[in-house]
Design an enzyme around this catalytic site. Structure first.
Site, mmCIF file in Angstrom:
data_model
loop_
_atom_site.group_PDB
_atom_site.id
_atom_site.type_symbol
_atom_site.label_atom_id
_atom_site.label_comp_id
_atom_site.label_asym_id
_atom_site.label_seq_id
_atom_site.Cartn_x
_atom_site.Cartn_y
_atom_site.Cartn_z
ATOM 1 N N CYS A 276 7.860 7.000 6.305
ATOM 2 C CA CYS A 276 8.371 7.039 7.676
ATOM 3 C C CYS A 276 8.627 5.645 8.237
ATOM 4 O O CYS A 276 9.617 5.428 8.943
ATOM 5 C CB CYS A 276 7.400 7.796 8.578
ATOM 6 S SG CYS A 276 5.694 7.211 8.527
ATOM 7 N N HIS B 83 7.314 4.203 15.289
ATOM 8 C CA HIS B 83 6.964 3.023 14.496
ATOM 9 C C HIS B 83 7.929 1.895 14.841
ATOM 10 O O HIS B 83 9.149 2.048 14.734
ATOM 11 C CB HIS B 83 7.062 3.320 13.001
ATOM 12 C CG HIS B 83 5.989 4.233 12.480
ATOM 13 N ND1 HIS B 83 4.892 4.610 13.217
ATOM 14 C CD2 HIS B 83 5.860 4.850 11.261
ATOM 15 C CE1 HIS B 83 4.129 5.413 12.478
ATOM 16 N NE2 HIS B 83 4.692 5.566 11.297
#
Length: 361
Positions: A158, A251
């Protein structure tokens, strides 16, 4: 579309599995017809199985509440009722490899959210906007597995999706060296603040295995198909720091990059603005219209403000400027459980359907 493809979710009770359930609610191409999990959940309705651990912000979709959860290890039974599966299980790596191959050998396409097969030579690891051509290796994989219709496609880590798209759009200038630091949300560990109170007011400067993935997986994304295998690229050289921060989702990455042929700032911004991949060309349902969005403001992108860009499927960039040691530096951001996990896998499945790899059984 006259009828929707029947999707199964193996590992459907965990956080990523729940996100699949949420994203596939009223999907134009796919309909959840089977949910499988561990034997402890098998036999319960989905609503019963996740009642005290539903982590999504929206309620459990009505059409899946009464689906009876199946035992994920009973591969033939689960596969019989679906055209393809999403896999997001929490098991040992070798067990995941065996399970996904077992599903593929039934003739069932597998879109994997797990890391187990990311380095299997004939399994493509796909960011749909970047390396859709790696799907060509599926023919060799099918031959190895002894199936004409089954296969496995893996989704990458990810966190790399917060900076690899921006670098990919600049491939014409040949990036040579990259230093990246990722600041990763707690949902990347499958947790919430209620479950992980130690993360409140805290930063942990280590995430097991993440730095190796951050340095190596981009090279496989940029690799080539050769003799039925994916051969990873030789460059750029990447070094990474991966840090857990007290954020729910999203993120963020800070990036330093040097090029063989240094572009101007205007060339970089134009490359980001103009970049379109196969999902945009095909108009896939989950594809962001603008893949990479650049923010001119000095304090953007911000995780809380910008992670949901384009339904959480868009990539953000900001703070592009020249550097004293490298050519440029910038900030990137992606939503880790949407673009980085379940949403990215749904987009892969849409690409596979559009390219003819997933069809009704």
């Amino acid at each position: 579309m006259a009828s929707k493809l029947k999707a199964g979710i193996v590992g459907g009770t965990g956080m990523v599995g729940q996100r699949f359930v949420q994203l596939l609610d009223n999907h134009p191409w796919f309909e959840v017809k089977a949910i499988a999990a561990s034997s402890s959940s098998a036999g319960k309705t989905y609503e019963e199985a996740v009642r005290n651990r539903w982590k999504m912000s929206t309620p459990i979709p009505e059409q899946v509440k009464n689906i009876v959860v199946q035992d994920a290890s009973k591969v033939e039974e689960v596969a019989a009722g679906v055209d393809f599966i999403f896999c997001a299980v929490d098991m040992k790596k070798e067990e995941i490899k065996a399970l996904e191959e077992a599903y593929a050998k039934t003739g069932t396409p597998v879109v994997s959210n797990n890391s187990a097969h990311r380095w299997t030579p004939d399994v493509p690891m796909i960011i749909p906007e970047i390396n859709h051509s790696h799907l060509d290796v599926i023919a060799a994989q099918r031959k190895r597995l002894g199936t004409s219709t089954g296969f496995i496609v893996a989704k990458p880590n990810c966190s790399i999706q917060s900076y690899v798209p921006q670098l990919h759009a600049l491939q014409a200038f040949k990036p040579t060296k990259v230093v990246v630091s990722t600041y990763q949300a707690i949902s990347g560990a499958g947790k919430s603040f209620a479950e992980w109170p130690e993360m409140v007011d805290n930063v942990i400067p280590y995430i097991g295995g993440e730095e190796e993935k951050s340095e190596q997986e981009p090279l496989r994304i940029w690799g080539r198909v050769e003799n039925g295998e994916i051969v990873k690229a030789d460059s750029p050289l990447i070094t990474a720091h991966c840090i857990r921060v007290p954020v729910t989702d999203g993120h963020l990455a800070t990036v330093l990059v040097s090029f063989e042929r240094k572009p101007s700032k205007e060339q970089i911004l134009e490359a980001w603005r103009a970049y379109r991949g196969r999902p945009q060309e095909l108009g896939l349902p989950s594809a962001p219209k603008q893949f990479i969005t650049y923010f001119e403001e000095n304090d953007r992108p911000q995780t809380k403000l910008d992670r949901d860009l384009e339904g959480g499927m868009g990539i953000s960039a900001g703070r592009l400027r020249e550097d004293t040691l490298f050519d440029y530096k910038f900030v990137g951001l992606s939503h880790n459980t949407l673009r980085g996990a379940a949403g990215g896998a749904v987009l892969i499945a849409e690409l596979l359907k559009a390219e003819g790899y997933i069809q009704p059984k």
